[in-house]
Design an enzyme around this catalytic site. Sequence first.
Site, PDB file in Angstrom:
ATOM      1  N   VAL A 140      74.289  81.067  40.226  1.00  0.00           N
ATOM      2  CA  VAL A 140      72.840  80.880  40.263  1.00  0.00           C
ATOM      3  C   VAL A 140      72.468  79.724  39.343  1.00  0.00           C
ATOM      4  O   VAL A 140      72.747  79.762  38.140  1.00  0.00           O
ATOM      5  CB  VAL A 140      72.105  82.160  39.816  1.00  0.00           C
ATOM      6  CG1 VAL A 140      70.597  81.949  39.863  1.00  0.00           C
ATOM      7  CG2 VAL A 140      72.498  83.349  40.682  1.00  0.00           C
ATOM      8  N   ASP A 141      71.832  78.706  39.904  1.00  0.00           N
ATOM      9  CA  ASP A 141      71.383  77.550  39.131  1.00  0.00           C
ATOM     10  C   ASP A 141      69.886  77.683  38.902  1.00  0.00           C
ATOM     11  O   ASP A 141      69.094  77.649  39.859  1.00  0.00           O
ATOM     12  CB  ASP A 141      71.692  76.250  39.873  1.00  0.00           C
ATOM     13  CG  ASP A 141      73.172  76.106  40.176  1.00  0.00           C
ATOM     14  OD1 ASP A 141      73.987  76.514  39.327  1.00  0.00           O
ATOM     15  OD2 ASP A 141      73.513  75.582  41.258  1.00  0.00           O
ATOM     16  N   ALA A 142      69.483  77.831  37.646  1.00  0.00           N
ATOM     17  CA  ALA A 142      68.087  78.110  37.314  1.00  0.00           C
ATOM     18  C   ALA A 142      67.450  76.931  36.578  1.00  0.00           C
ATOM     19  O   ALA A 142      68.101  76.256  35.778  1.00  0.00           O
ATOM     20  CB  ALA A 142      67.999  79.368  36.452  1.00  0.00           C
TER      21      ALA A 142
END
Length: 266
Positions: A140-142
């Site tokens: 997950v790239d936040a």
Amino acid sequence: MKKKRLIPVLLLKDGSLVQSKQFTRHQNLGNPFTAVKRLSNWASDELIYLDISRRQSYSKKRTDLNFSNVFSPIELIKEVSKVCFMPITFGGGIRKLSDIELIVKSGADKVSINTIALKDPNFIKQAAKEFGSQCIIVSVDAKLFKNSYFVMSNYGKVKTNYKIEEWCKIIQDQGAGEILLNSVDNDGMKTGYDIKLIKNISKISAIPVIALGGVGDWKDFAEALEKTAVDAVAAANIFHYYDQSVFLARKFLSDKNLNVRKPELY
């Protein structure tokens, strides 16, 4: 008590090992095999290999006598697994269940998926059912927008409609085994983890969370372990610039009485 894991992350682009800065700048670090051997000898808990290439075939463009050229991620996994004595997670370019099957058969213990999960969240459930939840990590790239974190796609460039909390809930409900949580803003900046992000997600997640993005000093690992409920701390760039880096990091954390394995060399 279950030990907290210390996990090096290797980024591969077009056959070469690279370091990343905010998902946009990639500096070439050289041969992808040498780093694996070192990290294995330094007793890493696990290894995460992320292929950020934009194509499915490549050459290392090296003619070293000890390292033959490889032309695909699968060939790389096969070669890496021969010199790696720790669990390997491989991510990049996974679009079908058959891709996961091939990666696992080639020597990886787990896979990391990202794009396909965002396009079709049900793929997470299908993959977990086929290979077991323990095999499936969702990356997950936040990125922070005003006061809310949103999930990014397309190599951290495109903002999705998912808020981070919503997406992580979907991930665990679909049966993923772990979350690899990366901060686009902190990536390669050496300013430390985004503690607020990690703290929020590790607190609400029912599955293990691996923190990634921003480590510039051993104390950044300690801060995440002391201030959040994260299950593992991971980093990429810092492990390339110190001899016996994993040993030194674990010694620093052990000296602070944090719950990690004792430092050792193989």
